[in-house]
Design a protein around this motif. Structure first.
Motif, PDB file in Angstrom:
ATOM      1  N   ILE A  33       0.842  -1.179  -0.034  1.00  0.00           N
ATOM      2  CA  ILE A  33       0.092   0.199   0.157  1.00  0.00           C
ATOM      3  C   ILE A  33       1.297   1.575   0.264  1.00  0.00           C
ATOM      4  CG2 ILE A  33      -0.719   0.293   2.405  1.00  0.00           C
ATOM      5  CD1 ILE A  33      -3.616  -0.442   0.615  1.00  0.00           C
ATOM      6  N   PRO A  34      -0.061   2.388  -0.911  1.00  0.00           N
ATOM      7  CA  PRO A  34       1.297   3.409  -0.930  1.00  0.00           C
ATOM      8  C   PRO A  34       1.511   3.625   0.689  1.00  0.00           C
ATOM      9  CG  PRO A  34      -0.403   3.420  -2.336  1.00  0.00           C
ATOM     10  CD  PRO A  34      -0.620   2.458  -1.847  1.00  0.00           C
ATOM     11  N   SER A  35       2.124   5.065   0.906  1.00  0.00           N
ATOM     12  CA  SER A  35       2.135   5.412   2.529  1.00  0.00           C
ATOM     13  C   SER A  35       1.463   6.625   2.422  1.00  0.00           C
ATOM     14  CB  SER A  35       3.942   6.657   2.299  1.00  0.00           C
ATOM     15  OG  SER A  35       4.216   7.396   1.418  1.00  0.00           O
ATOM     16  N   TYR A  36       0.678   6.911   1.212  1.00  0.00           N
ATOM     17  CA  TYR A  36      -0.380   7.986   1.395  1.00  0.00           C
ATOM     18  C   TYR A  36      -1.680   7.689   2.485  1.00  0.00           C
ATOM     19  CZ  TYR A  36      -3.731   7.583  -1.382  1.00  0.00           C
ATOM     20  OH  TYR A  36      -4.623   7.348  -2.338  1.00  0.00           O
ATOM     21  N   ILE A  37      -1.753   6.183   1.956  1.00  0.00           N
ATOM     22  CA  ILE A  37      -2.894   5.646   2.983  1.00  0.00           C
ATOM     23  C   ILE A  37      -2.383   5.222   3.949  1.00  0.00           C
ATOM     24  CG2 ILE A  37      -4.381   3.690   2.585  1.00  0.00           C
ATOM     25  CD1 ILE A  37      -5.119   5.302   0.587  1.00  0.00           C
ATOM     26  N   LYS A  38      -1.301   4.721   4.122  1.00  0.00           N
ATOM     27  CA  LYS A  38      -0.284   4.740   5.711  1.00  0.00           C
ATOM     28  C   LYS A  38      -0.861   6.267   6.752  1.00  0.00           C
ATOM     29  CE  LYS A  38       2.905   0.846   3.979  1.00  0.00           C
ATOM     30  NZ  LYS A  38       4.043   0.958   4.408  1.00  0.00           N
ATOM     31  N   ASP A  39      -0.792   6.753   5.563  1.00  0.00           N
ATOM     32  CA  ASP A  39      -0.688   7.958   6.530  1.00  0.00           C
ATOM     33  C   ASP A  39      -2.360   8.644   7.298  1.00  0.00           C
ATOM     34  OD1 ASP A  39       2.315   8.474   6.199  1.00  0.00           O
ATOM     35  OD2 ASP A  39       1.868  10.266   4.499  1.00  0.00           O
ATOM     36  N   ILE A  40      -2.660   8.174   6.523  1.00  0.00           N
ATOM     37  CA  ILE A  40      -4.684   8.007   6.902  1.00  0.00           C
ATOM     38  C   ILE A  40      -4.941   7.662   7.732  1.00  0.00           C
ATOM     39  CG2 ILE A  40      -6.985   7.200   6.121  1.00  0.00           C
ATOM     40  CD1 ILE A  40      -5.722   8.667   3.273  1.00  0.00           C
ATOM     41  N   LEU A  41      -4.274   5.801   7.379  1.00  0.00           N
ATOM     42  CA  LEU A  41      -4.471   4.998   8.691  1.00  0.00           C
ATOM     43  C   LEU A  41      -4.243   5.269   9.739  1.00  0.00           C
ATOM     44  CD1 LEU A  41      -3.685   1.442   6.343  1.00  0.00           C
ATOM     45  CD2 LEU A  41      -5.638   1.906   7.549  1.00  0.00           C
ATOM     46  N   ASN A  42      -2.522   5.636  10.126  1.00  0.00           N
ATOM     47  CA  ASN A  42      -2.150   6.716  11.169  1.00  0.00           C
ATOM     48  C   ASN A  42      -3.083   7.731  12.098  1.00  0.00           C
ATOM     49  OD1 ASN A  42      -0.090   4.421  10.973  1.00  0.00           O
ATOM     50  ND2 ASN A  42       1.309   5.418  10.389  1.00  0.00           N
ATOM     51  N   ALA A  43      -3.238   8.394  10.806  1.00  0.00           N
ATOM     52  CA  ALA A  43      -4.028   9.638  11.494  1.00  0.00           C
ATOM     53  C   ALA A  43      -5.791   9.773  11.950  1.00  0.00           C
ATOM     54  CB  ALA A  43      -4.358  10.579  10.278  1.00  0.00           C
ATOM     55  N   VAL A  44      -6.740   8.228  11.924  1.00  0.00           N
ATOM     56  CA  VAL A  44      -7.155   7.921  12.442  1.00  0.00           C
ATOM     57  C   VAL A  44      -7.208   6.859  13.672  1.00  0.00           C
ATOM     58  CG1 VAL A  44      -8.644   8.445  11.144  1.00  0.00           C
ATOM     59  CG2 VAL A  44      -8.141   6.307  10.737  1.00  0.00           C
ATOM     60  N   GLY A  45      -5.574   6.662  13.972  1.00  0.00           N
ATOM     61  CA  GLY A  45      -5.499   5.648  15.094  1.00  0.00           C
ATOM     62  C   GLY A  45      -5.396   3.680  14.093  1.00  0.00           C
TER      63      GLY A  45
END
Lengths: 356, 356, 356
Positions: A191-203
């Motif tokens: 998965i691209p990092s910008y999706i990981k950013d979203i996952l992390n942002a919402v916990g």
């Protein structure tokens, strides 16, 4: 709905999503109450690239609401789309119809169309960019088959790097609480990092694994997609790996009894035929939910339709988008509009990020 | 009707034929009673090979009953039929529609489709194998134009060896008493022996002649078909013979005043244009009867429709059908099913006979 | 209307024109009164050459009247039109439908079709010959936008020699009193002399000019069309001249405030995009008026429809039309019919004039 058009599912809020999902459920349970809901209305399907499946789903949705359909499906034989700007075609067809569904190979084309349409525009896929009714279909399927949109452990399998439907669904499920993800792919197709950013942002919790087997036993939902042969580093690598991402009867034995398997279809061979008869396989039902989702959407957008042309915004920059697949590359008259964010510009058509 | 699907006209009994024929007659006489008969229903026409005439007849039939139509007509531009199994396409489209008409170049394809469809399937032609709605059209035409289906002397002219419509109509008329046949063709293009077996089994009289002239004076019905140039032993033979099988004004002078001329259309030049104005020519009316026949069929099948998937039968043999045009050759997942009859197996898809 | 068919707009009288124009206006103002006006009726669009725009306008018109549509749009993929005479196709399809709109690359094809159709035929363009619904569209647009069809000064710009729509509109406007014309073109692309004869016969004033600028300030209507690159004597000539015939914001400054700009669309670059937002630009509205014009026409023709085949006239001459694009060249069975006028014959299909 907050917007006249449906270009990006994320432009709607959760309440609007739930309203659409519940309307789809209501239509599914009482289809005969809706057979004349859009009597006298016309849907135009403007398909600048053939996609029989998506077009047929939109057409059936409108016909089952009692509406009528016009449109084209093949730029090669269609004189409307030849030698005419997107603007002119959309302006003319929006004078014939009450709502437009547009599919186009260029990113941002649906947004561009919305500037010139007198009637609401639905994005039916703009290149590899967005395809909001597929994501709405996935949400309706989960709501119908799992009875909830929260607190699920969701496996995502296939080419997670390039899969538009996967990215879009993860983003959508991150708006509901308690969902976690098992991301199943080769190391090259993560998965691209910008999706990981979203996952992390919402916990939202997630883990990455290399095989379906590792994921099967503790997931509630498995979203299967295809890995194309050309995504592997070599043919040998493909032959060695492909079985790992094929769902078969054997792997199904590892899964929970209430697992639900989704797939955006068409499948090639990533799910074997013998899985079809397993009650946990709901990918064919998913296409029907897609029809109900589109019925709910069309009905709702026509209800709120105010016939007026929005008028294109004025250009906000002298920059031109650098994405070679952006609609602004071919339709030169389009205003150049960007969202500014510190030292980058984000194209409002295709969301390409340009460093200043 | 005894079956949910219409794959082969012979699977219906005579009472069911007469019910359909009389319904077609009723619709023809009172079309406005039926303009909303299928309101809210959807017909999918899945045409894996183009056949504008047949597709248009099915579509018009459904539209004149107040129903809606979806489908595709050209595998080359249709993404539904590309890279997807017949099973998946049929399963998905049967989730969108209430009834399916399928045309496919492979024998047995409609039967294969019926295994996976949630809704009734009509065979609209499966390769050179069966085309039941053409035969139903012919029966409706005879009933309307002759007032009877028994005790007629029927001339059949053209390529009787390869003509699917001719074989099918003879088989159908053998189920009514008192019909006899004059079989008009070159010696090379005589009716196959299995049709002669059927004629003999029911005691129907028939004779074989070489020219239209020999037959014209004492027949009640003339069913014309085309002899393709490539069926003749040589171009010279074709040029010498073709006129013998062309119906013109001159030959019409030999015929009874109540003769009726049928032709499945399109014609090329086997009937001259000046015959069109003769009141005995009913081949254009025949296409209209075909529309009424299909209206009767669709309406009847929708009435009895119970929404459930039948489920494919399990394989009954390890043999594979030897017919290279059988649908089982390309759709490998299909169960291998055969009818056993002493020392031969008959494929249940294409009716190929395999010696054990 | 005086004729069952609409082959040539000039076969209708002024009262019939006004009735159609006023019906179109009534439908535009109260579209919901008409959503079931043609319930249960079927329009067949037989397009022997693709013209998505015109076909979509006809289809939308019928659908907005509550009718249904069948037809084909691409001779290459359509088996109806392959190897079958126009006569047979029209005869068969007229048995399925209540009204036919035909487009065909040969002159006189709609007239030929009308001989064999059981239902009314509308000419949707027969080669470069006639296209009556475009002219009706132009009249409805002028009526709606100018409030009158008389006493206007009309500029016509572009390729006036070859432009079918221009010729047809001038002829139509000559039937209303007080109209004068400014004919704007290169000297090579002047209006043909037979149109000047018509202008002179009715006493309509006209002048010929070389540039848009010369005309802009005193016209009430500007009808723009395209000059194709290949019409110029050389590429250099084209590059030097083309701007002269491009309408842009600058030239708009010279025009009256109540000028109305029409264009049959699609445009290429003869009107710049920035003119679109000028309230005097009505070419997009024009396409909507075209839909209302076709609705008025279809509704009216269906009202008066008497189901019978007219029967082709008998040949009146042994001559064959000399126009290589005449439909009689390819459909050999058509009767040879001519209007005699002193020493010339005028072909009744394509209006070619043959010296005896």
């Amino acid at each position: 709905m907050t917007s006249r058009h449906l270009l990006d599912l994320n432009s709607l809020n959760i309440d609007e999503w739930m309203m659409l999902i519940k309307t789809a459920d209501e239509i599914k349970n009482h289809p005969y109450r809706y057979i004349d809901a859009c009597h006298g209305k016309v849907l135009a399907t403007l398909f600048y690239e053939p996609s029989t499946r998506t077009q047929m789903s939109f057409q059936t949705a409108m016909l089952r609401l009692g509406g009528r359909i016009i449109g084209f499906d093949n730029p090669a034989t269609s004189s409307v789309s030849k030698g005419e700007s997107l603007k002119d075609t959309v302006r003319v067809v929006s004078g014939y119809s009450d709502i437009i569904a547009i599919r186009h190979p260029k990113a941002g084309s649906a947004k561009a169309a919305s500037f010139y349409s007198k009637v609401p525009v639905i994005n039916a896929g703009d290149g590899g960019h967005l395809h909001p009714t597929q994501t709405l279909t996935d949400l309706v399927t989960l709501y119908e088959e799992k009875g909830q949109l929260t607190d699920m452990r969701i496996g995502m399998c296939g080419d997670l790097m390039n899969g538009r439907t996967v990215h879009s669904l993860i983003k959508a499920l991150c708006r509901f609480k308690g969902n976690s993800f098992v991301l199943i792919s080769t190391p090259q197709l993560r998965i691209p990092s910008y999706i990981k950013d979203i996952l992390n942002a919402v916990g939202a919790k997630y883990c990455e694994v290399n095989t379906l087997e590792e994921a099967m036993s503790d997931i509630d939902v498995l979203y299967m997609t295809r890995i194309q042969r050309e995504r592997f580093s070599s043919d040998e690598e493909y032959e060695r790996q492909k079985g790992v991402y094929v769902l078969d009867k054997q792997k199904m034995k590892l899964a929970k009894s209430d697992l639900k398997i989704l797939h955006p279809l068409p499948r090639v061979d990533e799910i074997t035929i013998d899985v079809d008869d397993d009650p946990r396989a709901v990918y064919f039902e998913q296409t029907e939910y897609g029809m109900y989702a589109r019925m709910a959407l069309i009905m709702n957008m026509l209800d709120e339709n105010i016939h007026k042309v929005d008028g294109a915004p004025v250009s906000t920059h002298s920059e031109t988008c650098t994405n070679s697949n952006c609609i602004t590359q071919t339709e030169k008259y389009l205003p150049k509009i960007f969202k500014e964010s510190r030292d980058i510009l984000v194209c409002k058509y295709c969301e390409e990020r340009i460093l200043l």
